[in-house]
Design a protein around this motif. Structure first.
Motif, PDB file in Angstrom:
ATOM      1  N   LEU A 197       0.825  -1.219   0.000  1.00 41.70           N
ATOM      2  CA  LEU A 197       0.000   0.000   0.000  1.00 41.70           C
ATOM      3  C   LEU A 197       0.854   1.262   0.000  1.00 41.70           C
ATOM      4  O   LEU A 197       0.507   2.254  -0.634  1.00 41.70           O
ATOM      5  CB  LEU A 197      -0.966  -0.014   1.187  1.00 41.70           C
ATOM      6  CG  LEU A 197      -2.054  -1.093   1.104  1.00 41.70           C
ATOM      7  CD1 LEU A 197      -2.848  -1.148   2.401  1.00 41.70           C
ATOM      8  CD2 LEU A 197      -2.965  -0.862  -0.091  1.00 41.70           C
TER       9      LEU A 197
ATOM     10  N   ASN B 115     -10.964  -6.154   0.572  1.00 43.88           N
ATOM     11  CA  ASN B 115     -10.940  -4.804   1.150  1.00 43.88           C
ATOM     12  C   ASN B 115      -9.582  -4.140   0.970  1.00 43.88           C
ATOM     13  O   ASN B 115      -9.504  -2.944   0.697  1.00 43.88           O
ATOM     14  CB  ASN B 115     -11.322  -4.841   2.629  1.00 43.88           C
ATOM     15  CG  ASN B 115     -12.789  -5.057   2.848  1.00 43.88           C
ATOM     16  OD1 ASN B 115     -13.612  -4.764   1.980  1.00 43.88           O
ATOM     17  ND2 ASN B 115     -13.143  -5.592   3.999  1.00 43.88           N
TER      18      ASN B 115
ATOM     19  N   THR C 234      -8.961  -0.792  -1.358  1.00 37.56           N
ATOM     20  CA  THR C 234      -8.320   0.437  -0.895  1.00 37.56           C
ATOM     21  C   THR C 234      -7.449   1.013  -2.000  1.00 37.56           C
ATOM     22  O   THR C 234      -7.494   2.206  -2.290  1.00 37.56           O
ATOM     23  CB  THR C 234      -7.460   0.155   0.355  1.00 37.56           C
ATOM     24  OG1 THR C 234      -8.309  -0.314   1.394  1.00 37.56           O
ATOM     25  CG2 THR C 234      -6.719   1.391   0.806  1.00 37.56           C
TER      26      THR C 234
ATOM     27  N   GLU D 191      -9.812   1.995  -5.210  1.00 38.81           N
ATOM     28  CA  GLU D 191     -10.594   3.219  -5.023  1.00 38.81           C
ATOM     29  C   GLU D 191      -9.722   4.465  -5.096  1.00 38.81           C
ATOM     30  O   GLU D 191     -10.128   5.495  -5.606  1.00 38.81           O
ATOM     31  CB  GLU D 191     -11.340   3.187  -3.685  1.00 38.81           C
ATOM     32  CG  GLU D 191     -12.463   2.181  -3.650  1.00 38.81           C
ATOM     33  CD  GLU D 191     -13.560   2.500  -4.653  1.00 38.81           C
ATOM     34  OE1 GLU D 191     -13.914   3.676  -4.810  1.00 38.81           O
ATOM     35  OE2 GLU D 191     -14.064   1.549  -5.280  1.00 38.81           O
TER      36      GLU D 191
END
Length: 93
Positions: free
Chosen positions: A16, A75, A79, A82
């Motif tokens: 991430l 999920n 993240t 999106e």
């Protein structure tokens, strides 16, 4: 990053943090020119997404995920998706 051994939360964090929305070296995300082969382009993107969505799940410890590993992996991927949307554009030839 998500395939690095040992699997774990550190890999997810690194994934991430390295994402395009978190890196000023990247101007944008992924664009598919679907003008000539829209079905093939969409199939390619869907197959890629299915393969890549499974990667975060490898890094979620069983004791944290239980039966929800797939939901948690989705999920985590969402993240990224999106924040950095995948655009399929029917551009002219």
């Amino acid at each position: 990053m998500l395939q690095k051994q040992p699997h774990g939360w550190d890999n997810i964090e690194a994934f991430l943090l390295a994402a395009p929305f978190n890196n000023p070296a990247f101007d944008g995300c992924f664009l598919v020119n679907a003008s000539r082969e829209p079905v093939e382009a969409l199939t390619l993107v869907r197959n890629f997404r299915s393969a890549i969505v499974a990667q975060p799940g490898l890094n979620i410890p069983e004791e944290d995920a239980g039966e929800n590993r797939d939901v948690m992996a989705e999920n985590i991927w969402s993240t990224l998706a999106e924040a950095c949307p995948l655009t399929i554009s029917p551009l002219s030839a």
